[in-house]
Design a protein around this motif. Structure first.
Motif, PDB file in Angstrom:
ATOM      1  N   LYS A 161       1.345   6.561  -6.857  1.00 55.43           N
ATOM      2  CA  LYS A 161      -0.117   7.494  -7.155  1.00 55.43           C
ATOM      3  C   LYS A 161       0.671   9.034  -7.067  1.00 55.43           C
ATOM      4  CE  LYS A 161      -3.449   4.710  -6.026  1.00 55.43           C
ATOM      5  NZ  LYS A 161      -5.309   4.681  -5.857  1.00 55.43           N
ATOM      6  N   ARG A 162       1.808   9.429  -6.211  1.00 56.57           N
ATOM      7  CA  ARG A 162       1.796  10.722  -6.247  1.00 56.57           C
ATOM      8  C   ARG A 162       2.902  11.057  -6.946  1.00 56.57           C
ATOM      9  NH1 ARG A 162       2.948   8.408  -0.534  1.00 56.57           N
ATOM     10  NH2 ARG A 162       5.380   8.179  -0.833  1.00 56.57           N
TER      11      ARG A 162
ATOM     12  N   ASP B  66       0.886   4.138  -2.985  1.00 56.22           N
ATOM     13  CA  ASP B  66       0.880   5.524  -3.041  1.00 56.22           C
ATOM     14  C   ASP B  66       1.967   6.480  -3.415  1.00 56.22           C
ATOM     15  OD1 ASP B  66      -1.354   5.036  -1.490  1.00 56.22           O
ATOM     16  OD2 ASP B  66      -0.413   4.713   0.428  1.00 56.22           O
TER      17      ASP B  66
ATOM     18  N   ASN C  15       0.803  -1.087   0.560  1.00 57.12           N
ATOM     19  CA  ASN C  15       0.015  -0.193  -0.349  1.00 57.12           C
ATOM     20  C   ASN C  15       1.299   1.331  -0.042  1.00 57.12           C
ATOM     21  OD1 ASN C  15      -2.301  -1.188  -0.371  1.00 57.12           O
ATOM     22  ND2 ASN C  15      -2.499  -1.688   2.423  1.00 57.12           N
TER      23      ASN C  15
END
Length: 84
Positions: free
Chosen positions: A12-13, A9, A5
């Motif tokens: 995604k950033r 993240d 996870n």
């Protein structure tokens, strides 16, 4: 799955639609590599690759079979599809 996870993240950033489109126009490799994950999280590259492939298998990432292999967030493709 906590580390997976965290890695999702991170991707995604660091993979934004605008950057992705610019990279396509410039002919650059797109996405995040296992080496970048290794450097960011201090884990072995093969462990990073395993996590990335698991996220891909679970439908969270898309694998781009370039050299080096890169991964992008599946949501970016969905966003791009809406803009085209």
């Amino acid at each position: 799955m906590s580390q997976a996870n965290d890695i999702l993240d991170f991707i995604k950033r660091n993979c934004k639609v605008e950057v992705f489109i610019k990279g396509l126009k410039d002919g650059k490799n797109l996405g995040i590599t296992a080496l970048e994950i290794q450097n960011e999280y201090g884990i072995l590259r093969n462990n990073a690759s395993s996590i990335l492939n698991l996220l891909c298998k679970n439908g969270k990432l898309v694998k781009i079979n370039s050299r080096p292999v890169t991964f992008i967030d599946k949501e970016i493709l969905n966003e791009m599809n809406k803009k085209i």
